[in-house]
Enzyme design. Structure first.
Site, PDB file in Angstrom:
ATOM      1  N   ARG A 150       0.909  -1.284   0.011  1.00  0.00           N
ATOM      2  CA  ARG A 150      -0.335  -0.185   0.092  1.00  0.00           C
ATOM      3  C   ARG A 150       0.270   0.901   0.148  1.00  0.00           C
ATOM      4  NH1 ARG A 150      -1.324   2.926   4.191  1.00  0.00           N
ATOM      5  NH2 ARG A 150      -1.199   1.006   5.714  1.00  0.00           N
ATOM      6  N   TYR A 177     -17.326  15.294 -15.626  1.00  0.00           N
ATOM      7  CA  TYR A 177     -17.647  13.908 -15.339  1.00  0.00           C
ATOM      8  C   TYR A 177     -18.825  13.657 -14.384  1.00  0.00           C
ATOM      9  CZ  TYR A 177     -17.380   8.903 -14.137  1.00  0.00           C
ATOM     10  OH  TYR A 177     -17.793   7.757 -13.357  1.00  0.00           O
ATOM     11  N   ASP A 221      -7.873  16.935 -15.558  1.00  0.00           N
ATOM     12  CA  ASP A 221      -8.373  15.618 -16.407  1.00  0.00           C
ATOM     13  C   ASP A 221      -8.022  15.778 -17.158  1.00  0.00           C
ATOM     14  OD1 ASP A 221      -9.404  13.127 -16.310  1.00  0.00           O
ATOM     15  OD2 ASP A 221     -11.427  13.293 -15.130  1.00  0.00           O
ATOM     16  N   LYS A 265      -8.927   4.228 -18.508  1.00  0.00           N
ATOM     17  CA  LYS A 265      -9.843   4.237 -20.037  1.00  0.00           C
ATOM     18  C   LYS A 265      -8.560   4.090 -21.379  1.00  0.00           C
ATOM     19  CE  LYS A 265     -13.210   4.974 -18.078  1.00  0.00           C
ATOM     20  NZ  LYS A 265     -13.205   6.191 -16.988  1.00  0.00           N
TER      21      LYS A 265
HETATM   22  C1  LIG Z   1     -12.717  11.751 -17.963  1.00  0.00           C
HETATM   23  C2  LIG Z   1     -13.359  10.883 -16.570  1.00  0.00           C
HETATM   24  N1  LIG Z   1     -12.713  11.033 -15.487  1.00  0.00           N
HETATM   25  C3  LIG Z   1     -12.744  10.627 -14.236  1.00  0.00           C
HETATM   26  C4  LIG Z   1     -13.269   8.927 -14.719  1.00  0.00           C
HETATM   27  C5  LIG Z   1     -13.519   8.201 -13.263  1.00  0.00           C
HETATM   28  O1  LIG Z   1     -12.365   7.211 -13.457  1.00  0.00           O
HETATM   29  P1  LIG Z   1     -12.436   5.739 -13.368  1.00  0.00           P
HETATM   30  O2  LIG Z   1     -13.261   4.749 -13.538  1.00  0.00           O
HETATM   31  O3  LIG Z   1     -11.163   5.311 -13.380  1.00  0.00           O
HETATM   32  O4  LIG Z   1     -12.446   5.426 -11.020  1.00  0.00           O
HETATM   33  C6  LIG Z   1     -13.831   8.962 -15.443  1.00  0.00           C
HETATM   34  C7  LIG Z   1     -14.755   7.356 -15.682  1.00  0.00           C
HETATM   35  O5  LIG Z   1     -15.588   7.857 -16.477  1.00  0.00           O
HETATM   36  C8  LIG Z   1     -14.578   9.647 -16.581  1.00  0.00           C
HETATM   37  O6  LIG Z   1     -15.071   9.446 -17.815  1.00  0.00           O
END
Ligand SMILES: Cc1ncc(COP(=O)(O)O)c(C=O)c1O
Length: 374
Positions: free
Chosen positions: A40, A93, A165, A190
């Site tokens: 961890r 998101y 992000d 992703k």
């Molecule tokens: C742009 C974006 N940021 C963050 C996330 C969250 O990621 P995770 O599902 O890996 O927690 C997503 C999930 O779809 C996303 O599309």
């Protein structure tokens, strides 16, 4: 035993590491990067992932996290505590908004959402306790592109940090830190991992002290990533450069095709000259526009369901950025928790479908969309 020199980092599938004696323990505490103690706190596989993304993003250090959500949480906690306020781009998101609305609010961190058109005029939303702006390089789901250099300069003028992000763009299109952002982060789930078989995240800081904070938050809150998931993500990352080119080329071809189709009301793709931030997207993305596109059918649930049933190459699987194409339905999944007014303000309507365009032969994807829309 014969000496072993693997070309690829093995999976260190261990939760803990051994020490010979107290001298070795002392060595760990005196030089924490010289050995490992407990997974961890640090593991060769999660460090390899963090270092690889850190190098691509041009950062001062990174932490690999158990999901993209964990990376967002860590980034906000790196700058905020109870009593603080954050600004968040309204085009975000849905999970990020849910985290801010339902959890961070309970911890005393409040949020104001900023409409896309007001992102470069934050003074009207800033409070004395505002610490940062959270925004996406390319937004989910309408693919609006933020001018990160301008945004970073504007945030810093107001004494705010910029947290980006960068999931949809990837560091191959855009490196937010080089444009002035303070933290950039990914849902590694992703494009970074790229094969729809890993849940992971990463947060990368422009400054060493902030990177150390991110790491500490990861360790103390238990947000860090397991060895196996790290290893899979590192393997995926090795082909990111090839994948993102194919994703981008395929998505542009499909966007152009959909744009001509009589059943399609609107197409959202930064690579189309008609996209409202096309010139910015071209400059900021080095001529690639990634593999995500959204389009609108008529606002009729049955028409959307019929399209879903007919397509064979775009299964309805509410995630994105894998090598295999898929589609998602923002109104019913990622942006379900928003109020009807918020959904309408963001253009998330009944007929909106988001495609994650994969790297399959383009003629197969085109033929499938043509038959599904016919
Ligand atoms: C742009 C974006 N940021 C963050 C996330 C969250 O990621 P995770 O599902 O890996 O927690 C997503 C999930 O779809 C996303 O599309």
């Amino acid at each position: 035993m014969a000496s072993i020199h693997p070309k690829i980092t093995p999976i260190y599938q261990t939760s803990v590491f051994k020490f010979q004696d107290l001298d070795e323990l002392d060595q760990y505490y005196q030089e924490p990067n010289s050995r490992y103690l407990y997974s961890r706190n640090g593991n060769p596989n999660s460090d390899e992932l963090a270092d690889a993304v850190n190098a691509l993003e041009g950062g001062a250090g990174a932490v690999a996290t158990s999901s993209g959500m964990a990376a967002i949480f860590a980034a906000i906690l790196a700058y905020c505590q109870a009593g603080d306020h954050v600004l968040c781009a309204a085009d975000i998101y849905g999970g990020s908004a849910a985290l801010l609305n339902t959890e961070l609010s309970r911890m005393g961190v409040s949020v104001t959402y900023v409409p896309f058109e007001q992102l470069y005029d934050l003074g009207q939303h800033r409070q004395d306790n505002t610490r940062l702006l959270l925004a996406e390089t390319i937004s989910n789901p309408l693919l609006r592109v933020a001018d990160l250099r301008r945004l970073a300069a504007h945030c810093h003028e107001l004494g705010l940090k910029l947290v980006v992000d960068n999931t949809f763009a990837t560091p191959l299109l855009t490196q937010p830190l080089a444009l002035g952002a303070d933290i950039t982060l990914h849902s590694v789930t992703k494009y970074i991992a790229g094969h729809s078989d890993v849940t992971a995240g990463v947060a990368v800081a422009a400054e060493r002290e902030v990177a150390a904070r991110l790491k500490q938050i990861g360790v103390f809150y238990g947000l860090t990533l397991s060895p196996m998931e790290s290893w899979l993500a590192v393997r995926g990352l090795k082909t990111l450069r090839l994948r993102i080119r194919e994703h981008s080329h395929n998505a542009l071809a499909l966007a152009e095709m959909l744009n001509q189709h009589p059943a399609v009301r609107a197409v959202y793709y930064p690579g189309l000259p008609t996209h409202e931030q096309h010139a910015l997207a071209a400059a900021q993305g080095g001529g690639l526009f990634s593999g995500m596109l959204s389009f609108k059918l008529t606002d009729d649930k049955e028409a959307v369901s019929e399209f879903m049933r007919r397509t064979t190459r775009f299964p309805f699987a509410p995630s994105l950025a894998g090598v295999d194409s898929s589609l998602s339905y923002p109104l019913g999944t990622s942006h379900r928790a928003l109020t009807a007014e918020q959904q309408a303000a963001l253009g998330i309507t009944v007929g909106l479908i988001r495609l994650s365009v994969g790297i399959e032969p383009i003629e197969e994807l085109m033929a499938d969309l043509q038959q599904a829309l016919s």
